[in-house]
Write an enzyme that holds these catalytic residues in place. Structure first.
Site, PDB file in Angstrom:
ATOM      1  N   HIS A   1      -3.420  -5.480   0.870  1.00 13.58           N
ATOM      2  CA  HIS A   1      -2.813  -5.918   2.129  1.00 13.58           C
ATOM      3  C   HIS A   1      -2.807  -7.449   2.194  1.00 13.58           C
ATOM      4  CE1 HIS A   1      -2.265  -2.065   4.136  1.00 13.58           C
ATOM      5  NE2 HIS A   1      -3.294  -1.683   3.384  1.00 13.58           N
TER       6      HIS A   1
ATOM      7  N   GLU B   1      -1.442  -9.279   4.327  1.00  6.84           N
ATOM      8  CA  GLU B   1      -1.352  -9.732   5.714  1.00  6.84           C
ATOM      9  C   GLU B   1      -2.701  -9.902   6.398  1.00  6.84           C
ATOM     10  OE1 GLU B   1      -1.194  -5.200   5.909  1.00  6.84           O
ATOM     11  OE2 GLU B   1      -0.564  -6.773   4.524  1.00  6.84           O
TER      12      GLU B   1
ATOM     13  N   CYS C   1       0.837  -1.197   0.000  1.00  9.58           N
ATOM     14  CA  CYS C   1       0.000   0.000   0.000  1.00  9.58           C
ATOM     15  C   CYS C   1       0.879   1.258   0.000  1.00  9.58           C
ATOM     16  CB  CYS C   1      -1.000  -0.047   1.143  1.00  9.58           C
ATOM     17  SG  CYS C   1      -2.393   1.092   0.946  1.00  9.58           S
TER      18      CYS C   1
END
Length: 182
Positions: free
Chosen positions: A161, A163, A73
């Site tokens: 993202h 994660e 990002c």
């Protein structure tokens, strides 16, 4: 053991990035983005997301360390801005589930996700022009440049993202990056 540091750009998911790396068997820790490059002992770096470009510390210097770097990002936007690309406001702000199409299935970071994957991403700001040497590797209906890579310099970026649990194949993105750092 592979050592990958997560650079703290004051984002809300940085601890999840560290956890994903740790769960993948990597020696990892979070470091402040003002840490001098010579103090970073690592096989790779993750430039975490964050709220804005005004608080990116020494991230530009980390791009010249001759180790793989994954920008997530804001981290991807830092790469673009510092390496002659462009970042602008996205048409769609805020977080959302997004279907991403992989446009380069040979890419070492996201190619294995082809033909498409579902991700969690913010598009308040996004890369609008690739830096010199980068290849456009993923796109969506929300954002033209969802991912970019420069394998020659081992620099990679994703707008989404990997994660977070909402991203379908986030662990695979981290595994692919870890393979670049071994």
């Amino acid at each position: 053991m592979t050592r990958i540091l997560v650079v703290d750009n004051h984002g809300q998911f940085m601890h999840l990035e560290r956890r994903a790396l740790r769960d993948a068997g990597v020696d990892t820790e979070i470091v402040d983005n003002d840490t001098p490059p010579e103090d970073l002992d690592a096989d790779g770096l993750v430039l975490s997301g964050g709220p804005d470009m005004d608080r990116i510390g020494r991230c530009a210097e980390y791009l010249d360390m001759d180790i793989p770097v994954l920008g997530i990002c804001l981290g991807m936007q830092i790469m673009a801005t510092e390496l002659d690309g462009e970042v602008g406001a996205g048409d769609y702000g805020g977080y959302a589930d997004v279907d991403v199409r992989i446009v380069d299935d040979d890419d070492p970071l996201v190619g294995s996700l082809a033909p498409e994957t579902r991700v969690w991403a913010s598009h308040a700001d996004e890369v609008t022009a690739l830096p010199t040497g980068f290849t456009h590797t993923a796109t969506s209906d929300v954002c033209e440049i969802e991912a970019m890579s420069d394998p020659d310099r081992e620099l990679y970026g994703v707008q989404w993202h990997p994660e977070v649990a909402h991203t379908a194949e986030g662990d695979e993105v981290f595994a692919n990056f870890i393979a670049r750092c071994d």
